[in-house]
Design a protein around this motif. Structure first.
Motif, PDB file in Angstrom:
ATOM      1  N   PHE A   1     -75.880 -39.444-101.598  1.00  0.00           N
ATOM      2  CA  PHE A   1     -77.195 -39.761-102.150  1.00  0.00           C
ATOM      3  C   PHE A   1     -78.233 -39.908-101.034  1.00  0.00           C
ATOM      4  CE2 PHE A   1     -80.350 -43.032-102.951  1.00  0.00           C
ATOM      5  CZ  PHE A   1     -81.007 -42.507-104.060  1.00  0.00           C
ATOM      6  N   LEU A   2     -77.840 -40.618-100.010  1.00  0.00           N
ATOM      7  CA  LEU A   2     -78.732 -40.875 -98.878  1.00  0.00           C
ATOM      8  C   LEU A   2     -79.258 -39.557 -98.304  1.00  0.00           C
ATOM      9  CD1 LEU A   2     -79.660 -43.055 -96.705  1.00  0.00           C
ATOM     10  CD2 LEU A   2     -77.658 -42.369 -95.420  1.00  0.00           C
TER      11      LEU A   2
ATOM     12  N   ARG B   1     -83.732 -35.533 -97.962  1.00  0.00           N
ATOM     13  CA  ARG B   1     -84.167 -34.132 -98.093  1.00  0.00           C
ATOM     14  C   ARG B   1     -85.250 -34.005 -99.155  1.00  0.00           C
ATOM     15  NH1 ARG B   1     -80.567 -30.917 -95.174  1.00  0.00           N
ATOM     16  NH2 ARG B   1     -78.430 -31.693 -95.183  1.00  0.00           N
ATOM     17  N   GLU B   2     -85.032 -34.695-100.290  1.00  0.00           N
ATOM     18  CA  GLU B   2     -85.990 -34.600-101.390  1.00  0.00           C
ATOM     19  C   GLU B   2     -87.396 -34.988-100.955  1.00  0.00           C
ATOM     20  OE1 GLU B   2     -84.834 -36.966-104.793  1.00  0.00           O
ATOM     21  OE2 GLU B   2     -83.256 -35.459-105.165  1.00  0.00           O
ATOM     22  N   HIS B   3     -87.474 -36.044-100.145  1.00  0.00           N
ATOM     23  CA  HIS B   3     -88.788 -36.504 -99.716  1.00  0.00           C
ATOM     24  C   HIS B   3     -89.265 -35.799 -98.453  1.00  0.00           C
ATOM     25  CE1 HIS B   3     -89.210 -39.530-102.797  1.00  0.00           C
ATOM     26  NE2 HIS B   3     -87.981 -39.937-102.554  1.00  0.00           N
TER      27      HIS B   3
ATOM     28  N   PHE C   1     -93.185 -43.568 -97.534  1.00  0.00           N
ATOM     29  CA  PHE C   1     -93.145 -43.167 -96.133  1.00  0.00           C
ATOM     30  C   PHE C   1     -93.637 -41.733 -95.966  1.00  0.00           C
ATOM     31  CE2 PHE C   1     -90.745 -41.903 -92.236  1.00  0.00           C
ATOM     32  CZ  PHE C   1     -91.316 -42.828 -91.374  1.00  0.00           C
ATOM     33  N   SER C   2     -93.296 -40.938 -96.953  1.00  0.00           N
ATOM     34  CA  SER C   2     -93.720 -39.546 -96.913  1.00  0.00           C
ATOM     35  C   SER C   2     -95.260 -39.467 -96.930  1.00  0.00           C
ATOM     36  CB  SER C   2     -93.074 -38.848 -98.100  1.00  0.00           C
ATOM     37  OG  SER C   2     -93.710 -37.679 -98.376  1.00  0.00           O
TER      38      SER C   2
ATOM     39  N   LEU D   1     -84.304 -46.995-101.175  1.00  0.00           N
ATOM     40  CA  LEU D   1     -84.468 -45.765-100.392  1.00  0.00           C
ATOM     41  C   LEU D   1     -85.470 -44.834-101.080  1.00  0.00           C
ATOM     42  CD1 LEU D   1     -80.768 -45.128 -99.415  1.00  0.00           C
ATOM     43  CD2 LEU D   1     -82.654 -45.329 -97.807  1.00  0.00           C
ATOM     44  N   ASP D   2     -85.277 -44.669-102.378  1.00  0.00           N
ATOM     45  CA  ASP D   2     -86.122 -43.732-103.100  1.00  0.00           C
ATOM     46  C   ASP D   2     -87.585 -44.171-103.040  1.00  0.00           C
ATOM     47  OD1 ASP D   2     -86.561 -41.460-104.540  1.00  0.00           O
ATOM     48  OD2 ASP D   2     -86.380 -42.486-106.478  1.00  0.00           O
TER      49      ASP D   2
END
Ligand code: C2E
Ligand code: CA
Ligand code: CA
Length: 657
Positions: A504-505, A510-512, A474-475, A467-468
């Protein structure tokens, strides 16, 4: 009068909602509203949540599309008062939501009668002596009895066959424990399956909603058969026996498997042709089935291999005994019309759970190794697996060990397979698939290592890493190519029950800074998943955020379709198994078409997987499924390939030279 004034004047809970489902204005009564319960027994503690329930959303969409002006939905409060959610269009993009009091339950008052009569669902109420007090029109139709025949009469006298079935058990329980229940049951005299929801009412009787689900049951049956039986013999197939073994392993229920392979079958095929070979395979299946007791499952794994599963840990003598019986079944020749008699002999290997392992693949491998031992030595008895037959550590164990190091060693790569809207010829999203190349083993297929990672508790670490990594890429895509499609991740069903993972998901998205509605999670259809309360809550939480949820491999692992009505998913991905049947199997095609219809009627997105040919594309398109994925359009591509493609096709064409 403006909206603000309007809703202040209303004493019932009321709010104004826009076309995206955002609540714009509410009145004080809005917050005081009591928990409501819908027909399915599902509770809504907040109005905001109710508004986002899929069936309500669906009705709202109809209002936007001008199909309806308003809509009423019938509920109960937790105290079992009837109430009604009323939705009316107030202007171009706003709707007024109100919760209107309806009537007392049990004795049904006039305005509720209108609601009950207009419902598609059948309804009746009973008093505490099991006598009918009210029956709506739909119920008359479904039960083939008029109100006159029913009202005032005792249910058990009119429907004696319901006694001793689920109906009796659940109705008594509902009346006694005063809690709603929902169940499915067959009623023989009218040859119908029903889905029933029963609520206790205040007068001590019951209010019962039900519908005939024969069509759904028929479809479930043909889906199930198509997914779980072998076309050649009609016996259970590999998938079925694997699932059965997995189930036993999960329940820690010991069992013994016999792996049976025909000797020299290739010669028969070469000598007499494949047609005769196929008929022989069929005959053998029939003979095995006829001569073994019901509790033993006989399946065909493919080719000339059969698996015989005994739900018991047989001792040595018993293993030998059954082995001799199996081999004995081949002593008589097989007679195929207008052909010479054919003699075949099998080799048989045996392994046992838990003695020989606790993974289905391991057990099959070991029975297979034992079978080879029997073949090699031309033994006419069943051979039990023995570790000396297999000195090298099994491949599964190596994979399990090596998986622990993949991230640190940077051996994982991610590829992206586009999803296409065939009407617009446009990419609507990409699915992320994992690729692993091991320095010694070479490329290892995810179909092989994902199940091992799942059973050895590695999935969370791998998926977090994926995911990370992928979201960060993707961002960039979103920025460089203004990509507005979704990115879809395969999420193992076990992770759905893992609160830390879900947190985490949310955080990593949100982080990205990726909009939640550009994320899609693919989960494999799995009934345990839907019967766990935590996973249902997770699903709701994700949907509240706006994350999309797709059911992967639809039509294969299924056991009941009713979850589609009850669980908030956005999309189903029809398994390649069905796509493959286009132009080859008429029955399979019919099932495929009915899946598409089902999805369309539930207003779910539907995508077909594994589209490889133009014919398949045309067939799907013609039958209402325009979203596709498969080699016909794209194989999974590396990041560089995707970027290259986007650059060539999208940017170059968009920007004039
Ligand atoms: P899936 O999710 O059903 O993925 C589709 C599989 O079909 C992929 O195989 C894809 O390469 C293949 N495929 C796509 N189009 C076609 C076609 O037109 N013809 C044919 N013959 N095959 C096609 P792959 O990548 O080997 O993945 C196998 C399975 O492994 C996936 O099935 C998925 O269940 C699982 N998997 C793969 N990567 C991951 C992952 O990162 N996490 C999880 N949890 N599972 C994964
Ligand atoms: Ca998938
Ligand atoms: Ca799939």
């Amino acid at each position: 009068m403006d909206e603000q004034h309007l809703i202040k004047l209303l004493r019932v809970p009321a709010g104004i909602v826009d076309d995206s489902g955002t609540v714009l204005l509410t009145n004080p009564a809005w917050d005081q509203f009591e928990t409501m319960v819908d027909h399915a027994g599902k509770e809504y503690s907040e109005l905001n949540r109710l508004i986002r329930a899929p069936h309500i959303k669906k009705e709202c969409q109809k209002i936007w599309r001008g199909k309806n002006e308003s809509f009423e939905y019938y509920f109960r409060t937790i105290a079992r008062d009837h109430c009604q959610l009323s939705i009316t269009k107030c202007n171009e993009n706003r709707m007024l939501f109100q919760v209107l009091p309806a009537v007392d339950s049990g004795v049904v008052a006039e305005n509720a009668v209108d609601v009950l009569e207009s419902m598609n669902e059948a309804f009746f109420s009973l008093d505490e002596n099991w006598c009918f007090t009210y029956v709506n029109h739909e119920a008359e139709k479904v039960l083939f009895k008029s109100r006159e025949e029913l009202i005032g009469k005792n249910m058990w006298l009119l429907f004696p066959d319901a006694w001793g079935t689920n109906f009796e058990e659940h109705y008594f329980k509902t009346m006694h424990d005063q809690i709603p229940t929902r169940f499915e049951e067959y009623y023989g005299p009218i040859k119908s399956w029903f889905e029933v929801t029963a609520y206790p009412n205040r007068q001590g009787g019951l209010s019962v909603y039900f519908r005939n689900i024969n069509k759904q049951k028929e479809m479930e049956k043909s889906l199930w058969q198509s997914a779980n039986s072998d076309h050649l013999t009609g016996l259970p197939n590999r998938r079925y026996s694997y699932e059965l073994m997995k189930d036993y392993i999960e329940k820690n229920h010991p069992f013994t498997i016999y792996f049976l392979d025909l000797d020299q079958f290739k010669i028969i095929n070469d000598l007499y042709g494949h047609d005769v070979g196929d008929r022989l395979i069929h005959k053998i299946g029939m003979r095995l089935q006829k001569n073994l007791p019901e509790e033993i499952t006989i399946s065909r794994l493919g080719g000339d291999e059969y698996l015989i599963l005994v739900p018991d840990l047989l001792d040595k003598a018993e293993v030998e005994d059954l082995g001799n019986r199996l081999i004995g079944m081949f002593s008589k020749a097989f007679v195929l019309q207008d052909r010479p008699e054919i003699h075949v002999e099998p080799s048989v290997g045996v392994s046992q759970f838990p003695k020989d392992g606790n993974l289905v693949d391991t057990l099959i491998d070991k029975a297979d190794i034992a079978m080879y031992e029997a073949k090699k030595k031309q033994l006419t008895k069943a051979v039990m697996y023995d570790p000396v037959m297999h000195e090298s550590v099994s491949r599964d164990l190596i994979i399990q060990q090596e998986l622990k190091k993949v991230i640190e060693r940077g051996e994982l790569e991610f590829v992206y397979q586009p999803q296409i809207d065939s009407r617009r010829n446009w990419i609507t999203g990409v699915e992320v698939l994992t690729r692993w190349t091991h320095p010694v083993l070479g490329p290892v297929s995810p179909a092989e290592f994902i199940p091992i990672a799942e059973t050895s508790g590695m999935m969370e670490k791998l998926t977090r890493y994926q995911l990370d990594w992928c979201l960060s890429k993707f961002s960039d895509w979103r920025k460089h190519f203004s990509f507005d499609g979704v990115i879809a991740f395969n999420i193992s069903s076990g992770l759905f029950r893992n609160k830390n993972f879900i947190a985490f998901l949310e955080q990593v998205i949100r982080e990205h800074k990726i909009p939640f509605d550009q994320i899609e999670l693919e989960i494999t259809e799995n009934i345990q998943l839907f019967s766990h309360k935590e996973s249902v809550q997770t699903l709701e939480r994700l949907r509240d955020l706006g994350i999309r949820v797709a059911i992967d491999d639809f039509g294969t692992g299924y056991s009941t379709l009713s979850y589609l009505n009850q669980f908030p998913v956005d999309k189903i991905k029809i398994d390649k198994h069905f796509t493959d049947q286009i132009m080859t199997d008429i029955k399979g095609e019919a099932i495929l078409v009915s899946i598409i219809k089902l999805a369309n009627s539930l207003e779910l997105d539907v995508l077909a997987e594994g589209v490889e040919t133009e014919e398949q594309r045309d067939f799907l398109k013609m039958n209402g499924c325009s979203d596709m994925q498969g080699y016909y359009y794209f194989k999974p591509m590396t990041l560089t390939e995707c970027e290259q493609f986007y650059y060539e096709k999208v940017l170059k064409e968009r920007v004039p030279e």
